[in-house]
Design an enzyme around this catalytic site. Structure first.
Site, PDB file in Angstrom:
ATOM      1  N   ASN A  16     -16.697 -26.205   0.309  1.00 19.40           N
ATOM      2  CA  ASN A  16     -16.472 -27.033   1.501  1.00 19.40           C
ATOM      3  C   ASN A  16     -17.828 -27.198   2.179  1.00 19.40           C
ATOM      4  OD1 ASN A  16     -15.401 -28.380   3.658  1.00 19.40           O
ATOM      5  ND2 ASN A  16     -14.221 -26.650   4.473  1.00 19.40           N
ATOM      6  N   LYS A  76     -28.049 -18.692 -27.731  1.00 16.47           N
ATOM      7  CA  LYS A  76     -29.125 -19.481 -27.128  1.00 16.47           C
ATOM      8  C   LYS A  76     -28.549 -20.299 -25.982  1.00 16.47           C
ATOM      9  CE  LYS A  76     -33.542 -20.039 -28.331  1.00 16.47           C
ATOM     10  NZ  LYS A  76     -34.392 -18.845 -28.509  1.00 16.47           N
ATOM     11  N   ASP A 114     -33.325 -18.050 -32.163  1.00 15.63           N
ATOM     12  CA  ASP A 114     -34.153 -19.193 -32.574  1.00 15.63           C
ATOM     13  C   ASP A 114     -33.471 -19.976 -33.709  1.00 15.63           C
ATOM     14  OD1 ASP A 114     -36.794 -20.520 -32.181  1.00 15.63           O
ATOM     15  OD2 ASP A 114     -36.931 -20.091 -34.327  1.00 15.63           O
ATOM     16  N   VAL A 168      -8.843 -28.097   2.291  1.00 17.77           N
ATOM     17  CA  VAL A 168      -9.380 -28.214   0.934  1.00 17.77           C
ATOM     18  C   VAL A 168      -8.344 -27.680  -0.059  1.00 17.77           C
ATOM     19  CG1 VAL A 168     -11.246 -27.486  -0.605  1.00 17.77           C
ATOM     20  CG2 VAL A 168     -11.744 -27.960   1.812  1.00 17.77           C
ATOM     21  N   GLN A 169      -7.696 -26.564   0.323  1.00 15.99           N
ATOM     22  CA  GLN A 169      -6.709 -25.944  -0.570  1.00 15.99           C
ATOM     23  C   GLN A 169      -5.605 -26.943  -0.942  1.00 15.99           C
ATOM     24  OE1 GLN A 169      -8.205 -24.468   2.052  1.00 15.99           O
ATOM     25  NE2 GLN A 169      -8.151 -22.240   1.952  1.00 15.99           N
ATOM     26  N   PHE A 229      -8.096 -29.726   9.807  1.00 15.81           N
ATOM     27  CA  PHE A 229      -7.927 -28.294   9.503  1.00 15.81           C
ATOM     28  C   PHE A 229      -7.415 -27.616  10.765  1.00 15.81           C
ATOM     29  CE2 PHE A 229      -9.533 -23.888   8.631  1.00 15.81           C
ATOM     30  CZ  PHE A 229      -8.649 -23.641   7.596  1.00 15.81           C
TER      31      PHE A 229
HETATM   32  O1  LIG Z   1     -10.064 -26.755   4.341  1.00 11.71           O
HETATM   33  C1  LIG Z   1     -10.476 -25.675   4.805  1.00 11.71           C
HETATM   34  N1  LIG Z   1      -9.991 -24.508   4.308  1.00 11.71           N
HETATM   35  C2  LIG Z   1     -10.383 -23.289   4.773  1.00 11.71           C
HETATM   36  O2  LIG Z   1      -9.911 -22.218   4.281  1.00 11.71           O
HETATM   37  C3  LIG Z   1     -11.346 -23.282   5.803  1.00 11.71           C
HETATM   38  N2  LIG Z   1     -11.952 -22.284   6.484  1.00 11.71           N
HETATM   39  C4  LIG Z   1     -12.795 -22.873   7.387  1.00 11.71           C
HETATM   40  O3  LIG Z   1     -13.536 -22.235   8.169  1.00 11.71           O
HETATM   41  N3  LIG Z   1     -12.729 -24.218   7.279  1.00 11.71           N
HETATM   42  C5  LIG Z   1     -11.829 -24.506   6.305  1.00 11.71           C
HETATM   43  N4  LIG Z   1     -11.402 -25.685   5.808  1.00 11.71           N
END
Ligand SMILES: O=c1[nH]c(=O)c2[nH]c(=O)[nH]c2[nH]1
Length: 321
Positions: free
Chosen positions: A276, A12, A58, A249-250, A165
């Site tokens: 992102n 469920k 149920d 971000v990575q 970036f």
């Molecule tokens: O931090 C980021 N990582 C990415 O891999 C990426 N690719 C992108 O277009 N912008 C960003 N920004």
């Protein structure tokens, strides 16, 4: 044209449960969205239309509500999930595994004159705590193995600087400019995992027994008990997000995972999923205004789609899961 049932699961989803625990005048509440999935000797329900092996979804819903009523653990999503999953694999001989996922909605006490109110609450944000519990009886009904993961979903954050970036691959497909300053916004999903542990099977006739002594984890429930780690994970995630001079971000994700593991000895892995959420400076050159140079960018168009999507798991060296 030969085929076979390769895998299956059922149960469920979206069982909505609200529970109040009254401690005299002070009331405690939880609101859960519960998903309960079962696996086991169930193939014939697919291959031979044999409903004789099916615990109706149920009934699974009813068991969830019943446990929410009788479980002394209902205020802790981890313990409640383990109680429910342990009951299901113990009650039904042919059920090998129960997987319980609980999403806990935010209800925070309203502060009145600075004091938390006894019985009034507010929904302060759409972020959810998430708990995934599995009880596996594959090794035998008296050798239950429990595992617990927990985390946060939909924790929406944004920073207006401290994010760049640059240096990414530039070729014929590239249109994105390199930037040393940008808006960084993401909706954090994080799930961290503790080492599996044994659970002593309930010994009562109804298989409803579940208490601390049955958990054979180091420090028992205390080692991974929800709130300490969940508060730490939230704090670490927010503080790394806010303070990191983000190269991507990575790179920021990796720092979050590293810190979560280094500061929480019971956590073996942490998976972050970070969209992102792009904020694009609006080009106002048509009216003679520079709004696109980083220092002058003030008006942005939030872009709901597409978004980047960065996900990674950081694991403790030497831990097997
Ligand atoms: O931090 C980021 N990582 C990415 O891999 C990426 N690719 C992108 O277009 N912008 C960003 N920004």
């Amino acid at each position: 044209m030969a085929s076979y049932l390769a895998e299956s699961t059922y149960g469920k989803d979206k069982v909505r449960v609200f529970r109040v625990v009254r401690e005299d005048k002070v009331h405690h509440i939880v609101e859960y969205n519960v998903q309960v999935l079962l696996e086991g000797e169930l193939d014939t329900s697919y291959t031979q239309a044999d409903n004789g092996v099916v615990v109706a979804t149920d009934s699974i819903k009813n068991i969830t509500y019943y446990l929410a009523k009788i479980s002394p653990h209902v205020l802790s999503a981890e313990r409640f999930g383990l109680h429910l999953a342990t009951h299901l694999v113990s009650k039904y001989a042919h059920i090998r595994k129960a997987l319980v996922t609980i999403e806990q909605l935010r209800w925070t006490r309203i502060a009145v004159d600075g004091k938390p109110h006894d019985h009034s609450f507010l929904r302060d944000g759409e972020e959810k705590r998430v708990v995934k519990v599995q009880v596996d009886a594959s090794r035998g009904k008296d050798q239950l193995v429990g595992s617990v993961s927990a985390g946060i979903n939909d924790l929406l954050v944004l920073k207006t600087t401290g994010s760049a970036f640059e240096g990414f691959i530039r070729d014929e497909y590239t249109t994105l400019p390199q930037v040393d300053d940008r808006i960084f916004s993401t909706s954090v999903d994080v799930l961290y995992t503790f080492a599996p542990f044994e659970i002593t099977a309930p010994s009562d006739e109804k298989r409803l027994e579940f208490d601390e002594k049955q958990i054979q984890a180091p420090g028992r429930l205390g080692a991974w008990e929800g709130l300490k780690v969940s508060e730490s994970a939230r704090e670490i995630t927010l503080s790394v997000f806010a303070t990191d001079e983000s190269a991507s971000v990575q790179a920021t994700l990796y720092k979050m995972g590293q810190r979560l593991i280094s500061q929480n000895g019971a956590v073996n892995r942490a998976t972050y999923t970070l969209p992102n959420k792009h904020y694009i400076p609006v080009d106002l050159k048509f009216i003679g205004i520079d709004n696109t140079s980083p220092a002058l960018a003030e008006v942005f168009a939030p872009v709901s789609a597409p978004s980047g999507l960065i996900a990674a798991t950081v694991a403790r060296v030497g831990a097997s899961c």
